[in-house]
Write a protein that holds these residues in place. Structure first.
Motif, short mmCIF file in Angstrom:
data_model
loop_
_atom_site.label_atom_id
_atom_site.label_comp_id
_atom_site.label_asym_id
_atom_site.label_seq_id
_atom_site.Cartn_x
_atom_site.Cartn_y
_atom_site.Cartn_z
N TRP A 1 0.81 -1.22 0.00
CA TRP A 1 0.00 0.00 0.00
C TRP A 1 0.85 1.28 0.00
N ALA A 2 2.15 1.15 0.26
CA ALA A 2 3.02 2.33 0.26
C ALA A 2 4.46 1.90 0.08
N SER A 3 5.27 2.85 -0.37
CA SER A 3 6.71 2.63 -0.47
C SER A 3 7.41 3.92 -0.08
N THR A 4 8.69 3.80 0.25
CA THR A 4 9.43 5.00 0.65
C THR A 4 10.43 5.40 -0.43
N ALA A 5 10.97 6.58 -0.27
CA ALA A 5 11.98 7.08 -1.19
C ALA A 5 13.25 6.22 -1.14
N GLU A 6 13.41 5.44 -0.08
CA GLU A 6 14.60 4.59 0.06
C GLU A 6 14.34 3.13 -0.32
N GLY A 7 13.18 2.86 -0.90
CA GLY A 7 12.89 1.51 -1.37
C GLY A 7 12.27 0.58 -0.35
N ASP A 8 11.86 1.11 0.81
CA ASP A 8 11.17 0.29 1.79
C ASP A 8 9.74 0.07 1.29
N ALA A 9 9.10 -0.99 1.78
CA ALA A 9 7.75 -1.32 1.34
C ALA A 9 6.83 -1.54 2.53
N CYS A 10 5.63 -0.96 2.46
CA CYS A 10 4.63 -1.11 3.51
C CYS A 10 3.50 -1.99 2.98
N PHE A 11 3.14 -2.99 3.77
CA PHE A 11 2.12 -3.96 3.37
C PHE A 11 0.99 -3.99 4.37
N LEU A 12 -0.19 -4.35 3.90
CA LEU A 12 -1.30 -4.73 4.76
C LEU A 12 -1.23 -6.24 4.87
N VAL A 13 -1.07 -6.73 6.08
CA VAL A 13 -0.92 -8.16 6.34
C VAL A 13 -2.26 -8.70 6.83
N PRO A 14 -2.85 -9.69 6.12
CA PRO A 14 -4.13 -10.24 6.57
C PRO A 14 -3.99 -10.90 7.94
N GLY A 15 -5.00 -10.65 8.77
CA GLY A 15 -5.03 -11.26 10.10
C GLY A 15 -6.26 -12.14 10.25
N VAL A 16 -6.66 -12.36 11.45
CA VAL A 16 -7.82 -13.21 11.73
C VAL A 16 -9.11 -12.41 11.61
N GLU A 17 -10.15 -13.09 11.16
CA GLU A 17 -11.49 -12.51 11.07
C GLU A 17 -11.53 -11.18 10.33
N GLY A 18 -10.81 -11.08 9.23
CA GLY A 18 -10.84 -9.87 8.41
C GLY A 18 -10.02 -8.71 8.93
N SER A 19 -9.24 -8.92 9.97
CA SER A 19 -8.41 -7.83 10.49
C SER A 19 -7.13 -7.71 9.64
N TRP A 20 -6.49 -6.58 9.76
CA TRP A 20 -5.24 -6.31 9.04
C TRP A 20 -4.25 -5.68 10.00
N ARG A 21 -2.99 -5.92 9.77
CA ARG A 21 -1.93 -5.22 10.49
C ARG A 21 -0.94 -4.70 9.45
N ILE A 22 -0.02 -3.90 9.88
CA ILE A 22 0.96 -3.29 8.97
C ILE A 22 2.26 -4.06 9.07
N GLY A 23 2.82 -4.39 7.92
CA GLY A 23 4.14 -4.98 7.85
C GLY A 23 5.03 -4.08 7.01
N VAL A 24 6.25 -3.88 7.45
CA VAL A 24 7.18 -3.01 6.71
C VAL A 24 8.46 -3.78 6.43
N TRP A 25 8.86 -3.79 5.18
CA TRP A 25 10.12 -4.37 4.75
C TRP A 25 11.11 -3.20 4.60
N PHE A 26 12.09 -3.13 5.51
CA PHE A 26 13.12 -2.10 5.46
C PHE A 26 14.26 -2.61 4.61
N ARG A 27 14.29 -2.14 3.38
CA ARG A 27 15.26 -2.64 2.40
C ARG A 27 16.70 -2.41 2.85
N GLN A 28 17.00 -1.22 3.39
CA GLN A 28 18.38 -0.90 3.71
C GLN A 28 18.94 -1.77 4.83
N TRP A 29 18.06 -2.33 5.68
CA TRP A 29 18.52 -3.19 6.78
C TRP A 29 18.15 -4.65 6.55
N ALA A 30 17.47 -4.93 5.45
CA ALA A 30 16.94 -6.28 5.18
C ALA A 30 16.21 -6.80 6.41
#
Length: 125
Positions: free
Chosen positions: A58-87
């Protein structure tokens, strides 16, 4: 999706939208999902959409990081972030608006996401 539009926060965080000409969510997903999928499950713990039950970019940063909506239980969502510079993968339980607001006000400090210093939002399209 009518509750928000595409935009850029602090010239750093690009908010994608499925109907944007500039920050087209589906075009970015089509281009980037195969690259992220290569990191599953060693570095990124979940499959990436369009894979079945995959996280949604759902979003990305100027440094190549990626923000995701992670499916949870019963239709809930949480945020997951992949920080590219730190893997590095991080997860947050807040909704997207609360997560963004907490960073802008400084109650949630995330190294690598300087939103507390750059909270200005600029709409695109």
């Amino acid at each position: 999706m009518a509750g928000y539009g595409p935009g850029i926060i602090g010239d750093f965080l690009n908010l994608l939208h499925p109907q944007s000409a500039t920050l087209d969510m589906f075009a970015v997903i089509e281009r980037m999902a195969p690259l992220y999928q290569e990191l599953v499950p060693e570095t990124i713990p979940y499959p990436v959409f369009p894979a079945e039950d995959g996280m949604v970019l759902w979003a990305s940063t100027a440094e190549g990081d990626a923000c995701f909506l992670v499916p949870g239980v019963e239709g809930s969502w949480r945020i997951g972030v992949w920080f590219r510079q730190w893997a590095q993968w991080e997860e947050y339980e807040e909704s997207v608006p609360v997560w963004l607001l907490r960073q802008a006000e400084g109650s949630l400090v995330i190294p690598g996401l300087p939103l507390r210093y750059l909270p200005r939002f600029a709409a695109v399209d």
